[in-house]
Design an enzyme around this catalytic site. Structure first.
Site, PDB file in Angstrom:
ATOM      1  N   LYS A 177       0.912  -1.160   0.000  1.00 53.54           N
ATOM      2  CA  LYS A 177       0.000   0.000   0.000  1.00 53.54           C
ATOM      3  C   LYS A 177       0.938   1.193   0.000  1.00 53.54           C
ATOM      4  O   LYS A 177       1.526   1.550   1.007  1.00 53.54           O
ATOM      5  CB  LYS A 177      -0.882  -0.007   1.239  1.00 53.54           C
ATOM      6  N   ALA A 178       1.102   1.780  -1.189  1.00 50.29           N
ATOM      7  CA  ALA A 178       2.081   2.855  -1.341  1.00 50.29           C
ATOM      8  C   ALA A 178       1.405   4.195  -1.023  1.00 50.29           C
ATOM      9  O   ALA A 178       0.180   4.283  -0.949  1.00 50.29           O
ATOM     10  CB  ALA A 178       2.634   2.833  -2.758  1.00 50.29           C
ATOM     11  N   GLU A 252       8.449   0.567  11.733  1.00 50.26           N
ATOM     12  CA  GLU A 252       9.506   1.591  11.655  1.00 50.26           C
ATOM     13  C   GLU A 252       8.786   2.928  11.781  1.00 50.26           C
ATOM     14  O   GLU A 252       8.172   3.387  10.825  1.00 50.26           O
ATOM     15  CB  GLU A 252      10.254   1.429  10.325  1.00 50.26           C
ATOM     16  N   LEU A 253       8.847   3.519  12.989  1.00 54.20           N
ATOM     17  CA  LEU A 253       7.983   4.660  13.283  1.00 54.20           C
ATOM     18  C   LEU A 253       8.776   5.956  13.431  1.00 54.20           C
ATOM     19  O   LEU A 253       9.920   6.038  13.007  1.00 54.20           O
ATOM     20  CB  LEU A 253       7.169   4.337  14.542  1.00 54.20           C
ATOM     21  N   CYS A 286      12.941  10.216   8.958  1.00 56.03           N
ATOM     22  CA  CYS A 286      12.695   9.748  10.329  1.00 56.03           C
ATOM     23  C   CYS A 286      13.962   9.782  11.170  1.00 56.03           C
ATOM     24  O   CYS A 286      13.886   9.888  12.387  1.00 56.03           O
ATOM     25  CB  CYS A 286      12.076   8.354  10.307  1.00 56.03           C
ATOM     26  N   GLU A 383       7.520  15.041  16.964  1.00 53.54           N
ATOM     27  CA  GLU A 383       8.478  15.026  15.855  1.00 53.54           C
ATOM     28  C   GLU A 383       8.099  16.118  14.848  1.00 53.54           C
ATOM     29  O   GLU A 383       6.995  16.074  14.284  1.00 53.54           O
ATOM     30  CB  GLU A 383       8.396  13.654  15.181  1.00 53.54           C
TER      31      GLU A 383
HETATM   32  P1  NAD Z   1       0.284   9.974   8.972  1.00 59.67           P
HETATM   33  O1  NAD Z   1       0.523   9.266  10.242  1.00 59.67           O
HETATM   34  O2  NAD Z   1      -1.109  10.431   8.666  1.00 59.67           O
HETATM   35  O3  NAD Z   1       0.737   9.089   7.722  1.00 59.67           O
HETATM   36  C1  NAD Z   1       1.992   8.479   7.661  1.00 59.67           C
HETATM   37  C2  NAD Z   1       1.841   7.338   6.669  1.00 59.67           C
HETATM   38  O4  NAD Z   1       0.956   6.380   7.216  1.00 59.67           O
HETATM   39  C3  NAD Z   1       1.213   7.760   5.340  1.00 59.67           C
HETATM   40  O5  NAD Z   1       1.863   7.090   4.306  1.00 59.67           O
HETATM   41  C4  NAD Z   1      -0.245   7.305   5.444  1.00 59.67           C
HETATM   42  O6  NAD Z   1      -0.798   6.946   4.192  1.00 59.67           O
HETATM   43  C5  NAD Z   1      -0.123   6.099   6.327  1.00 59.67           C
HETATM   44  N1  NAD Z   1      -1.318   5.856   7.122  1.00 59.67           N
HETATM   45  C6  NAD Z   1      -2.033   6.743   7.846  1.00 59.67           C
HETATM   46  N2  NAD Z   1      -3.072   6.140   8.457  1.00 59.67           N
HETATM   47  C7  NAD Z   1      -3.012   4.822   8.093  1.00 59.67           C
HETATM   48  C8  NAD Z   1      -3.785   3.664   8.400  1.00 59.67           C
HETATM   49  N3  NAD Z   1      -4.850   3.711   9.240  1.00 59.67           N
HETATM   50  N4  NAD Z   1      -3.434   2.490   7.839  1.00 59.67           N
HETATM   51  C9  NAD Z   1      -2.358   2.402   7.020  1.00 59.67           C
HETATM   52  N5  NAD Z   1      -1.579   3.452   6.703  1.00 59.67           N
HETATM   53  C10 NAD Z   1      -1.898   4.650   7.240  1.00 59.67           C
HETATM   54  O7  NAD Z   1       1.241  11.178   8.908  1.00 59.67           O
HETATM   55  P2  NAD Z   1       1.565  12.236   7.785  1.00 59.67           P
HETATM   56  O8  NAD Z   1       0.872  13.521   8.082  1.00 59.67           O
HETATM   57  O9  NAD Z   1       1.478  11.700   6.401  1.00 59.67           O
HETATM   58  O10 NAD Z   1       3.076  12.382   8.156  1.00 59.67           O
HETATM   59  C11 NAD Z   1       3.389  13.019   9.360  1.00 59.67           C
HETATM   60  C12 NAD Z   1       4.035  12.121  10.352  1.00 59.67           C
HETATM   61  O11 NAD Z   1       4.240  10.786   9.914  1.00 59.67           O
HETATM   62  C13 NAD Z   1       5.404  12.647  10.649  1.00 59.67           C
HETATM   63  O12 NAD Z   1       5.351  13.576  11.671  1.00 59.67           O
HETATM   64  C14 NAD Z   1       6.192  11.437  11.003  1.00 59.67           C
HETATM   65  O13 NAD Z   1       6.120  11.223  12.391  1.00 59.67           O
HETATM   66  C15 NAD Z   1       5.494  10.308  10.358  1.00 59.67           C
HETATM   67  N6  NAD Z   1       6.215   9.754   9.230  1.00 59.67           N
HETATM   68  C16 NAD Z   1       7.246   8.943   9.500  1.00 59.67           C
HETATM   69  C17 NAD Z   1       7.964   8.396   8.475  1.00 59.67           C
HETATM   70  C18 NAD Z   1       9.120   7.495   8.730  1.00 59.67           C
HETATM   71  O14 NAD Z   1       9.946   7.339   7.859  1.00 59.67           O
HETATM   72  N7  NAD Z   1       9.173   6.849   9.892  1.00 59.67           N
HETATM   73  C19 NAD Z   1       7.633   8.705   7.162  1.00 59.67           C
HETATM   74  C20 NAD Z   1       6.556   9.565   6.904  1.00 59.67           C
HETATM   75  C21 NAD Z   1       5.839  10.077   7.963  1.00 59.67           C
END
Ligand code: NAD
Length: 480
Positions: A177-178, A252-253, A286, A383
């Protein structure tokens, strides 16, 4: 409509196709706000077909020898390398990062896939000496099954390459799921695998409503392992869903990486390397250094050098020559960053922003230093995930370690020191899954990559990442 408009489809049982109900979502260029493409939005009917296809793909993929799987993976890696420039342009348009960084990411992903393909060849079964004669005790490592992998937009290809590489090497099939924000470059990664000859259904690709897809796939009996990269709250939610199904997960959070700059550090090197690490991918990394903990005696000197490095950044569209930092990925992230900085300012922080021109349109956020922070500020707990460095001072190393360990996160940590004793002490005492000292050498495929505490569990690098996609069977046989 521009001829560069990209319609990204789902990959279902080896076929590229639109959603069954024809639903789509728009895709935007964060540097301009322009709509540049659309993606197919999977419905439950699509997901059901994806799961069926993956079950068949798994049967076909696991039936190949480890050598044959390696040959296909190596071919996919080489196709990615050949296509790095054209895929890089797609990634830069949808994600915002400078083209050069996109190409580095794609070549890095090729290296990850090749490494894991090789590692799959070393997934040896073992024989354990028995306690009684004529008994053979075998330990078998077998693929866990179909893996559902959920990946974010910050490294649209590399985040998938780690999950795909490790899972495929173990003989698993993968449903990816990209990210909906950056869909077209991941589709090119999957295309490289199709072109390299993976059996239909061994890799699948979906987009849509993340919560709906994860709930559906995690509960689906065909899916046997979950792998997620993203924020801690979403990770905890998905881990709970997986736990209810007794399915293993790799998480990996988020992180909030501390960097401790000691009084004996090489300040020029520290300022230069930390600036590159902080503002790469507009800070949406991250493992980006975030809380800068500076020894009082060198703090002002370091800050001067760091500001000079920040002033040398060039901000703009990732496709423009010489640009070193692009926009953040979307309006939502821009708003979140503005709110964090407004909160810090209100609570007494000094905000300094690099003296560099920003484009008038698009999701651009200036490289920012936050000085004199207090723990009441949101960004000292949350973060920021953007181009923000938060600077505090310390006098004793014990205090610095305490601050480094204050948060529930524990992904990456950094330090600059010339003292080997300090280096060893920090390596032991800082609570993080990865610690880099005097450089930023994290993330090569053969070493562990992952966090502790609220930053998740499991690793996405090294042989352990492949093992994490296997189940262990013990067979004990007595022979005549
Ligand atoms: P988010 O938590 O809404 O989304 C992060 C990712 O999770 C997105 O790809 C989204 O599609 C997916 N996602 C969200 N809800 C989901 C669900 N119920 N089931 C499956 N996938 C789901 O956050 P955002 O606003 O897109 O990004 C902000 C935060 O996300 C950042 O502050 C950071 O903490 C975190 N983040 C971390 C990484 C990492 O490499 N660890 C990468 C991107 C974002």
């Amino acid at each position: 409509m521009s001829q560069d408009f990209i319609s990204t489809q789902l990959l279902v049982a080896g076929q590229w196709q639109d959603a069954a109900d024809g639903r789509t979502l728009p895709v935007f260029n964060p540097a301009t706000g322009e709509e540049i493409g659309k993606i197919a939005h999977a419905s439950k009917a699509d997901l059901a077909r994806v799961a069926d296809g993956a079950a068949q793909g798994f049967a076909a993929w696991r039936a190949l020898t480890a050598w044959d799987r390696f040959v296909i993976m190596r071919k996919a890696a080489n196709l990615l390398r050949e296509r790095a420039e054209s895929i890089g342009r797609i990634m830069s348009r949808e994600q915002g990062k400078p083209l050069e960084q996109a190409i580095i990411e794609i070549n890095g992903a090729a290296g990850v896939i090749e490494y894991f393909g090789e590692e799959g060849r070393r997934l040896n079964d073992t024989l354990i000496p028995p306690r009684v004669p004529n008994v053979e005790q075998r330990v078998l490592h077998r693929p866990v099954g179909v893996v559902a992998a959920f990946t974010p937009w910050n490294f649209p290809i590399n985040q998938i390459a780690r999950k795909l590489g490790a899972a495929l090497a173990a003989g698993c099939a993968v449903i990816v799921k990209a990210p909906e924000d950056t869909p077209a470059s991941p589709a090119e990664l999957l295309r490289a695998f199709c072109d390299a000859g993976v059996p239909a259904g061994a890799v699948s690709l979906v987009y849509g409503d993340p919560a709906e897809i994860s709930e559906y796939l995690i509960a689906h009996p065909v899916v046997r392992k979950i792998s997620f990269t993203g924020s801690t709250p979403v990770g905890k939610h998905l881990a709970a869903l997986a736990g209810a199904q007794m399915k293993p997960v790799t998480m990996e959070l988020g992180g909030h990486a501390p960097v401790i700059v000691c009084e004996d550090a090489d300040l020029d090197a520290a300022a230069q390397r930390l600036c590159a690490a902080k503002f790469r991918n507009a800070g949406q990394v991250c493992i980006a250094p975030t809380r800068f903990l500076l020894h009082k005696s060198i703090a002002s000197s370091f800050v001067d050098k760091f500001k000079a490095q920040m002033n040398a950044l060039k901000i703009g569209s990732g496709l423009d020559a010489g640009v070193t930092m692009g926009p953040v990925v979307n309006e939502r992230r821009l708003k979140a960053l503005n709110e964090l900085v407004a909160d810090a300012r209100e609570k007494g922080a000094t905000i300094w922003q690099a003296d560099v021109p920003l484009p008038n349109e698009g999701c651009f956020f200036a490289p920012t230093l936050v000085l004199n922070p207090t723990l009441a500020m949101r960004m000292m707990q949350e973060e920021p995930f953007g181009p923000i460095a938060i600077v505090s001072e310390f006098t004793s190393l014990t205090d610095a370690v305490q601050e480094a360990n204050r948060l529930p996160y524990g992904l990456a940590a950094y330090a600059y020191t010339r003292n080997e004793r300090t280096e060893r002490l920090l390596g032991e005492q800082v609570e993080a899954g990865m610690i880099a000292i005097n450089h930023h050498g994290l993330g090569v495929p053969e070493v562990p990559f992952g966090g502790i505490k609220d930053s998740g569990y499991g690793t996405e690098g090294g042989p352990e990442a492949v093992r994490a996609h296997t189940l262990i069977k013990f067979v004990s046989a007595e022979h005549e």
